[in-house]
Structures are given as C-alpha cells and as structure tokens.
Design an enzyme around this catalytic site. Structure first.
Site, PDB file in Angstrom:
ATOM      1  N   GLY A 410      94.119  76.541  40.963  1.00 40.11           N
ATOM      2  CA  GLY A 410      95.463  77.098  41.083  1.00 40.11           C
ATOM      3  C   GLY A 410      96.375  76.548  40.000  1.00 40.11           C
ATOM      4  CB  SER A 411     100.047  76.253  39.932  1.00 42.29           C
ATOM      5  OG  SER A 411     100.245  77.623  40.238  1.00 42.29           O
TER       6      SER A 411
END
Length: 665
Positions: A410-411
C-alpha cells in the site's frame, strides 16, 4: 575314418584346454572387494567357501552387514587390495592377501588392515577360488560370539539469547508425569480417567503406554511432560496418589508466545527427518529444531553427539573400535531486545499481523513479531490432538509466521516511488499536478476503472502528496517514470532479490507492469507489488543513511551498518523525503498526525492496502504504519494489521506504533 575323427577331437580338446584361463585368486579377491565397496553383501556371500557358509546363512550374512552399516552409520567405505605381479599362489590350493579398510562412522574414522584367506574349491565340476570368511573380516577384534556395542552421549544444546544475554531458549527442567502399573491395583480405571483429563490424553493412549512390551509392574511408565509453570495442573496431579512425577531436562522458552515464531521450538526427530539428515551425525533419539531459529541453526545449537563403538567380549571386556568425544552446542546471541519484543507483541493484542523494530543506522533487528501466536513450551512438550486441531482450524492462523510473508505494501511504498521519480526526473519537488475530484483515469480506454483518493487537493506537489497520501499523484508519477525505469528503480531497493538474512524471508516481488493500470496501481503500492516487513524497514534506511540502504542483521556478532545498496537514493533526495515524512506526522492534515508526541518527533508513512477481486466490491484492508525517531535515529518500527476495513484503516497501526514509541522514549 573313425580313428581320424577321434584324433581330431583329441587335438581340439587339448587346444581348448590350453587356451582356457586358469582361475586367479588375486582377480577373484578383487571382485569380492569391488562388491564390498558397493555394499552388495548378498553377492559377496556367493564368494564364500563351503566351510564359511556352514557358519552363517546368506540371509544372516547380508542382514548382519546391512545392520552394522546402518546402526553405525558407516559411510564412504573404501576397501583396498593391491595386486602383485610376482604372486605365485595361483599354483597352489590356498592363498592369502592383506586388505585395508577405511570408513567413516557415527564414532569417527575406522581404519584397519586384515589378512584374507582364499581356498580353491570345485563346484559344478569347475574349480575356483573362494574367501574363507569369518567375523574378523568385519572388524579384526570381532571373534565368533562377540557383540558390537554402540553408546552415544547427547550434547548440551546451545541457548538462544537476546542482546542483553536474556534467555530466549534455554535448557531447564519440566515434570515427567507417569505411573507404576503395579501400584494402580483396583484404582486403574478411575486413575486413567483422571489422567486423561489432566494430561489431555485419551484413555486409549494411556492404556497403550501401559501395555508396551517393556513395561513391568514395578517400572515407572512416563506418560507426558508438564511445565513447572503449570502450577494448578501440578497440584491436581500430585493429589492423585498413584501418580509419580520426576524432574527431567527440557527446552524452555521464557517469553512463550511473544517470541514463538522467531525462536521456534524443538521436538523428537522423525524418520523422514532422520533420512534427510543422513550422514550428519543425527540419531533416532535426537531432539531437533522444528521451526524458527531453532530449526535454522539446529546444527550449531545441537552440537555433535559423542559416540563409542566397542567389541564386547565373552569375558566382559571391551575393545574400542572408534570413539568421538561429545561436542556441546554453541550459543546463539541475537540483536533482539526482549523487552521490546514483548511490548510489541502485547500491543498487537491478538490482532492478525506482524511488527518489527530496527536500529536504522546499524541494521540491528530489535524485535520481530508475528500475531496471533502459540506457546512453544506446549509445542515442545506435545499438543493434544484437540489442541493441535484448534490451532490448525483457527481462522486467524496462529501458526503462520507473518513477518516472513509478503504483503501488498500500500502507501508505505510511496516514498520509494518518490525517490525513483526524482532520480529519473519524472517529478521535481516544486512541480505540482492538477488533480480534480477524488477519482481519476488516464483515458477512456480504462473503462470503468479509476484510481481513487481520500482527500481533495488541487494542485498537488510531492510534499502534499506524501502528507495526504494521494494515490492519484503517485499513480501518475509511476506512469511518467515508465514500466522499465520503475521496475529498475524498485530493484535498486532490493526487489526481486533475496534479502540476505538469517531467518528465511519471502523475496519481495514486483509482478506485472505491462498494462498502464497495473503500473499506475503499483506506484502507490497496489498492483502486484509484494514485500515483507523486514524488507520494508531496510528500504527506509536510506532516509537516515545519506541514501545508502543498510542490510538488516539479526545475529549479535554480525557486522553492523553493512551497506546493502549503495546510493539507493541520493543523499539530497533522502533528506528531502525524510523532512516530508516528518510532516506526515506533524501536519494536522497528515495521515499519521495521531502519532504526534510532544518532544518526540516521529517521521513516518501510513498505508492501507486493499485486497479485492475488482473495483467497486468490498474486500479486506491491511493497515500499515512505519515510523522512526527523527531526533536520535536509533529506532524504527513497522507494523501491519490485517482486516482493518471499517475500523479506521491504517489508524489502527498508527495508534499501536505510537504506544510502542511512548514506552521507550
């Protein structure tokens, strides 16, 4: 005519007889030696004299050699015999030759020379040479009626310790619970029922132990081992009068479930394991590492068995054939801080996930946690069938070692994407992108697929994109970089390359970037990007080391501050991105602002990785947070918590990581 024919046959017979080769004892014995080296014992028997065969059958001969070679773990046997051009023994009826034997065994090297006697015998109207075998051909000291003895001494297993010398796996004592059958009398059924409940054994298992062939009325029959910490159960067992308990040595894991996945546990060697470890000095009575570091470093921790091979004479005396002195196992010291390990495990509070801590300047792993977990002490002593079934069927999979598994990052990948974009000139710190709304697609060819973001912002520069964790900005950045340059950039951070680490980890992967949608999604840590939590921490170390990626270490004697990747990012970009990650926490709009603490400036990045089959449907979310102490740069913590959908996403991890830092500041 007849006379001429008979004369011709006589000449042919004389000629044939003259051309046939006489049996040669040297060649015959060489054939026997060749079979011996190949361990073809059944064929060796065919070379024995008639008298030798009277003393032992073919089955006995073959089985005896095979049993000796298996029991003594004979390997690489080399039996040699040198033929001589001057040998004239073929003319007689007897011959003798000296042969040399050299072989490895469980007790070390065995060497000897021995004289072999051969006799010429006629069988099926043909004469040949046969070996006048006796037991001294096995070992010179082995006379008829003597027995071969093997005794082994188990080494003391090395301990596993944390950085301060606290024991993570040590040798201690437990209670071995059992009964003396003769003392059960008419209480047998009642006692077995009570023991079945207390020891979590079925009555059939207990009766089977009591009915073993070696059992006698006055002998103690062990049933199960119990931890000394299990005080309530011990009290109940003590109350059962026919039950006895003895203290025996056992492996102890003081930190229990908090370090179970990292340390592992030991257990009795299986037949399959013994076969795989053939030739390494293991025996059927050994205890070996079953998982974790106990398994990875088993040979070092186990040490080497002592062994002695003897010939036991009829008069009770012994001759030592080979002896190997026992070598105790070596201790293993880790960079782990046991207090931090326990605090991080408790902070996960049974959540499914993984957490790790590192000194980002030295690469030392300070904690490595997988949750939920299990008690390695119980695993060592033996789970009951019901306990094992419950662990295997638990939906949270407590037996899974999550810190070695790959996850979609993810981020938390965005700072790496930023570095690659800056290096390739795809973005600049000052450049702003015009982004409208909460969703975006490159063009209509994407159909119904959109990249989405949580916060509206326009225009968006790199700092704002990191602070707000803007997916659209990083999707566009990845497209501007291009698939080849993006893949090459990720490889500069050790993707698609095994991370050299004592605990085996899954290799972080990039996956397919062939389609624009895949490339765009990969830019913000989705797509097919996969990485483990140890690699994630290593990938963040350039931010604190002038752009150099530091290799994570786990063993205390390993060299510190090793450079895994030289200039994974430039020194200038490292300082710039690090200052932006400080604002991810300090800025009131930052996604990790909940981790802000007075006088303890953290920098970090959140991530919420979505796992679903297609856009628009509800899947699951894993929440990430990785943070480091900006002031002293001696602690970095990363955590992933599974299934955070509708629970605040990455905020679950942010809160927990903040709590960890607050306890150590």
């Amino acid at each position: 005519m007849m006379k001429k024919l008979l004369g011709l046959l006589f000449i042919v017979a004389i000629f044939t007889s003259g051309c046939s080769k006489s049996p040669n004892p040297q060649e015959r014995f060489s054939e026997y030696i060749a079979l011996w080296n190949e361990q073809k014992f059944d064929k060796m028997y065919d070379y024995l004299t008639s008298d030798a065969k009277k003393s032992i059958t073919k089955e006995e001969f073959t089985n005896r050699y095979q049993k000796i070679y298996v029991d003594l773990q004979i390997t690489d046997p080399k039996i040699t015999f040198k033929q001589s051009k001057d040998d004239n023994q073929a003319k007689g009826e007897k011959a003798d030759y000296t042969f040399s034997t050299n072989m490895d065994s469980i007790a070390g090297e065995i060497k000897f020379t021995q004289k072999a006697n051969l006799k010429k015998e006629e069988r099926d109207k043909k004469k040949n040479w046969y070996v006048d075998w006796n037991t001294t051909y096995i070992f010179p000291e082995l006379k008829e009626g003597d027995k071969i003895g093997l005794s082994t001494t188990s080494p003391k297993r090395g301990g596993i310790f944390d950085r301060s010398g606290k024991g993570l796996a040590v040798n201690g004592e437990v209670y071995e619970v059992g009964v003396v059958p003769g003392k059960l009398a008419d209480q047998k059924d009642a006692v077995i029922q009570q023991l079945s409940s207390l020891l979590k054994l079925t009555p059939d298992q207990i009766n089977k132990a009591l009915g073993a062939s070696w059992v006698k009325p006055d002998l103690f029959v062990p049933l199960k081992k119990v931890s000394m910490d299990d005080k309530k159960r011990i009290e109940q067992l003590v109350a059962l009068e026919p039950v006895q308990m003895k203290k025996v040595e056992a492996r102890i894991y003081p930190y229990k479930d908090a370090a179970a996945h990292l340390i592992g546990y030991v257990g009795s060697i299986t037949a399959d394991e013994l076969e795989k470890l053939k030739g390494k000095g293991y025996t059927s009575t050994d205890v070996i590492g079953k998982r974790g570091l106990e398994q990875v470093f088993d040979e070092q921790l186990k040490g080497k068995n002592g062994a002695k091979i003897t010939i036991k004479k009829k008069d009770g005396s012994e001759n030592v054939i080979a002896e190997k002195v026992v070598e105790d196992g070596k201790d293993l010291s880790l960079t782990i801080d046991s207090n931090l390990q326990v605090n991080m495990f408790k902070e996960l509070k049974g959540e499914a996930g993984a957490a790790s801590a590192m000194n980002p300047k030295t690469g030392e792993t300070l904690a490595l946690v997988s949750s939920p977990s299990f008690d390695p002490n119980q695993a060592n002593l033996g789970f009951s069938a019901d306990e094992w079934k419950a662990l295997q069927e638990d939906k949270q999979q407590p037996l899974m070692t999550r810190f070695k598994q790959n996850y979609a990052p993810g981020s938390v990948l965005k700072p790496i994407t930023a570095s690659i974009g800056l290096t390739n000139g795809a973005i600049t710190p000052e450049q702003s992108l015009e982004i409208e709304g909460l969703k975006w697609q490159k063009d209509p060819s994407w159909g119904s697929y959109y990249v989405t973001r949580v916060h509206k912002a326009n225009p968006v520069n790199l700092e704002k994109a990191l602070v707000l964790s803007d997916n659209i900005y990083f999707a566009q950045t990845a497209l501007n970089i291009g698939k080849d340059a993006f893949a090459q950039g990720l490889k500069g951070f050790n993707f698609e390359e095994e991370l050299v680490y004592p605990f085996p980890l899954q290799t972080s992967t990039i996956g397919s970037l062939d389609k624009d949608i895949s490339l765009a999604d990969s830019g913000y840590g989705q797509g097919q990007i996969q990485m483990n939590i140890v690699h994630l921490m290593a990938a963040y170390t350039p931010l604190m080391n002038d752009g150099n990626m530091i290799r994570p270490i786990l063993l205390l004697d390993e060299q510190k501050s090793q450079v895994q990747k030289q200039q994974a990012m430039t020194s200038e970009n490292a300082k710039m991105i690090s200052s932006m990650l400080r604002k991810v926490v300090s800025d009131k709009h930052g996604t990790a602002h909940a981790a802000e603490m007075a006088n303890y400036p953290l920098s970090g990045k959140t991530g919420t990785a979505e796992i679903k089959q297609k856009q628009g449907e509800k899947g699951i979310e894993n929440g990430w947070f990785i943070a480091y102490d900006t002031k002293s740069l001696n602690l970095m913590v990363a955590m992933v918590v599974e299934n955070v959908l509708d629970r605040g996403g990455s905020k679950v991890s942010v809160k927990k990581v903040k709590n960890i830092f607050s306890r150590v500041k």
